[in-house]
Write a protein that holds these residues in place. Structure first.
Motif, short mmCIF file in Angstrom:
data_model
loop_
_atom_site.label_atom_id
_atom_site.label_comp_id
_atom_site.label_asym_id
_atom_site.label_seq_id
_atom_site.Cartn_x
_atom_site.Cartn_y
_atom_site.Cartn_z
N TYR A 42 0.86 -1.17 0.00
CA TYR A 42 0.00 0.00 0.00
C TYR A 42 0.90 1.22 0.00
O TYR A 42 1.75 1.39 0.88
N THR A 43 0.73 2.07 -0.98
CA THR A 43 1.59 3.24 -1.09
C THR A 43 0.82 4.51 -0.78
O THR A 43 -0.35 4.63 -1.10
N ASP A 44 1.51 5.42 -0.15
CA ASP A 44 1.03 6.77 0.10
C ASP A 44 -0.25 6.87 0.93
O ASP A 44 -1.19 7.56 0.53
N PRO A 45 -0.33 6.17 2.07
CA PRO A 45 -1.52 6.36 2.89
C PRO A 45 -1.55 7.77 3.47
O PRO A 45 -0.55 8.29 3.94
N LYS A 46 -2.69 8.40 3.38
CA LYS A 46 -2.84 9.76 3.89
C LYS A 46 -3.56 9.77 5.24
O LYS A 46 -3.25 10.54 6.12
N GLU A 47 -4.55 8.93 5.37
CA GLU A 47 -5.38 8.88 6.58
C GLU A 47 -5.59 7.42 6.98
O GLU A 47 -5.55 6.53 6.14
N ASP A 50 -8.14 5.72 4.92
CA ASP A 50 -7.68 5.24 3.61
C ASP A 50 -7.14 3.83 3.73
O ASP A 50 -7.38 2.99 2.85
N TRP A 54 -8.59 0.41 2.00
CA TRP A 54 -7.73 -0.46 1.20
C TRP A 54 -7.84 -1.90 1.67
O TRP A 54 -7.95 -2.83 0.87
#
Length: 64
Positions: A42-47, A50, A54
């Motif tokens: 999983y790339t670039d989790p913001k919150e 999110d 996923w």
């Protein structure tokens, strides 16, 4: 804190850290945290939400 320091100095702890580091290097992990679920990165989790979304998507793809 002292127990943590004592544990960190144990050879078994060093061996575990070294093994985890080697595994990460083998998998191409370039930063921490790096999240995997069922073999997918999983790339670039913001919150946090999110990440939960996923995981739900991954579960749905597997019929779980």
């Amino acid at each position: 804190l002292q127990k943590f320091k004592d544990d960190l100095d144990q050879p078994s702890t060093k061996a575990r850290i070294d093994a985890d580091k080697k595994l990460g290097e083998t998998l191409g992990v370039e930063a921490t945290p790096t999240l995997y679920f069922n073999g997918h990165e999983y790339t670039d989790p913001k919150e946090v939400a999110d990440i939960a979304d996923w995981i739900d998507e991954e579960l749905a793809q597997r019929g779980q």
